[in-house]
Scaffold this active site. Structure first.
Site, PDB file in Angstrom:
ATOM      1  N   GLU A   1      -4.083   3.919   1.398  1.00  0.00           N
ATOM      2  CA  GLU A   1      -3.944   4.561   3.014  1.00  0.00           C
ATOM      3  C   GLU A   1      -4.157   6.103   3.331  1.00  0.00           C
ATOM      4  O   GLU A   1      -3.004   6.844   2.776  1.00  0.00           O
ATOM      5  CB  GLU A   1      -2.799   3.661   3.828  1.00  0.00           C
TER       6      GLU A   1
ATOM      7  N   HIS B   1       0.561  -0.973   0.191  1.00  0.00           N
ATOM      8  CA  HIS B   1       0.381   0.275  -0.214  1.00  0.00           C
ATOM      9  C   HIS B   1       0.746   1.213  -0.291  1.00  0.00           C
ATOM     10  O   HIS B   1       1.749   0.830   0.246  1.00  0.00           O
ATOM     11  CB  HIS B   1      -1.192   0.156   1.106  1.00  0.00           C
TER      12      HIS B   1
END
Lengths: 140, 140
Positions: B131, B80
């Site tokens: 995120e 991520h």
């Protein structure tokens, strides 16, 4: 050896669509123009964040090295991470001396920031395609 | 909306092995201690670079959310990208209003930096698991 995290390379089937995403969805306010790097087989566009960049890359031409990645990841995805190093030739030699595989001929070639870069094979880098680039002279 | 690129999350089957890689192969000089986040199902270890971090994550427990990723990528890989936002609740609401899928209940939960975070589904983010985290109060 490694210094700053210069950018995250993100492959995309369409830089235009990705620009909409980073601009309109995520609210990035500084995004450069798309430009081609025919020798690397990619279109490139930088999303500028205060401390680093997202490098959007889209295939350029049929021999583009990112066609395979997009075949596996049709929506695109994280393609590589780029770290700055003070001396790209010393970095290349050090990687090799430690047993890592430098892609291509190993001769650093000009990257999208106008400084020489190398890529290190993900098999030696915990599954991450690592780009090392000479520290750019101008701050980004 | 998005500010700094806070970190790149890199999944690994072994934080110890990845630490060797970043320390001994790539020459990173500031690497934190490994710690567990049982509620998130991960072990975490930060590689500190001058402007950002690599967040190494290893499965913690059988229900870890990264087992699936490692089954597909046994050596590990980029998992991520985390961007800082000034207000995590406003960011959550804005993502939803624009049609993106916020994972889980959508309620921000405490991340590895001690500030609340959310994750946005890669299908809405060009194949990238994004995120978003509240800006940490202390500089990293």
């Amino acid at each position: 050896m490694i210094g700053k995290l210069n950018h995250v390379g993100v492959a995309t089937p369409s830089i235009e669509e990705s620009v909409k995403l980073y601009r309109d969805m995520l609210g990035a306010t500084s995004i450069g123009e798309k430009f081609s790097m025919p020798e690397q087989g990619v279109w490139v566009c930088f999303v500028n964040l205060p401390n680093a960049q997202i490098e959007l890359i889209e295939p350029y031409g049929e021999a583009s090295p990112i066609h395979g990645f997009l075949a596996k990841n049709p929506k695109g995805g994280q393609h590589h991470v780029c770290f700055e190093v003070p001396d790209i030739y010393a970095a290349r030699d050090e990687m090799r001396a430690k047993g890592a595989t430098v892609l291509g001929t190993g001769e650093p070639r000009m990257g999208a920031h106008g400084v020489p870069v190398i890529f290190v094979h993900p098999k030696d880098m915990g599954g991450v395609l690592v780009e090392l680039m000479a520290e750019p002279k101008a701050a980004h």
